[in-house]
Design an enzyme around this catalytic site. Sequence first.
Site, PDB file in Angstrom:
ATOM      1  CB  CYS A 128      -3.634  -0.152   8.927  1.00 24.97           C
ATOM      2  SG  CYS A 128      -4.508  -0.364   7.358  1.00 24.97           S
ATOM      3  CB  CYS A 165      -0.969   0.013   1.181  1.00 21.68           C
ATOM      4  SG  CYS A 165      -0.142   0.092   2.774  1.00 21.68           S
TER       5      CYS A 165
HETATM    6 FE1  FES Z   1      -1.753   0.218   4.208  1.00 21.73          FE
HETATM    7 FE2  FES Z   1      -3.516   1.217   5.855  1.00 21.73          FE
HETATM    8  S1  FES Z   1      -3.817   0.740   3.766  1.00 21.73           S
HETATM    9  S2  FES Z   1      -1.412   0.915   6.200  1.00 21.73           S
END
Ligand code: FES
Length: 147
Positions: A104, A35
């Site tokens: 996360c 991400c």
């Molecule tokens: Fe990767 Fe939240 S989407 S840390």
Amino acid sequence: MALYSEKVMDHFMNPRNLGVLENASGVGEVGNAKCGDIMKIYLQIEDEIIKDVKFETFGCGSAIASSSMATEMIKGKSIHEAMKVTNAAVAEALDGLPAVKMHCSVLAEEAIKRALQDYFEKNNIPYNEEDFPDFDHDHDHDVPNED
Ligand code: FES
């Protein structure tokens, strides 16, 4: 049901302990390759107690809420207690995170551990490497595939 708990929204909108600690005893920076989010945690440690903690997170709302909550959980605690903070505990303290956002909270656990490891290394304090994740591996955890 709302996707995010009130606690997540609160910590996202009003993050606690946001910022930088100059002369931190230990700094931990971790990222998630998939991400692209990055989390940095600064610890000020005196007599094995975390006197102060700050964070900077370049990432999603759940990552910001997780880092904010994680800093609250370790402030004033001993380094041994901080070592035991898991991502599941952070998510639970936030009254849960959606399944696709659990990774996360993993960043928060890893950033704390990385900062503690940095502290141990800077002070030549022996530690058990097995207590720490391999920070060089690809942090792909369970990030859902976007395609
Ligand atoms: Fe990767 Fe939240 S989407 S840390």
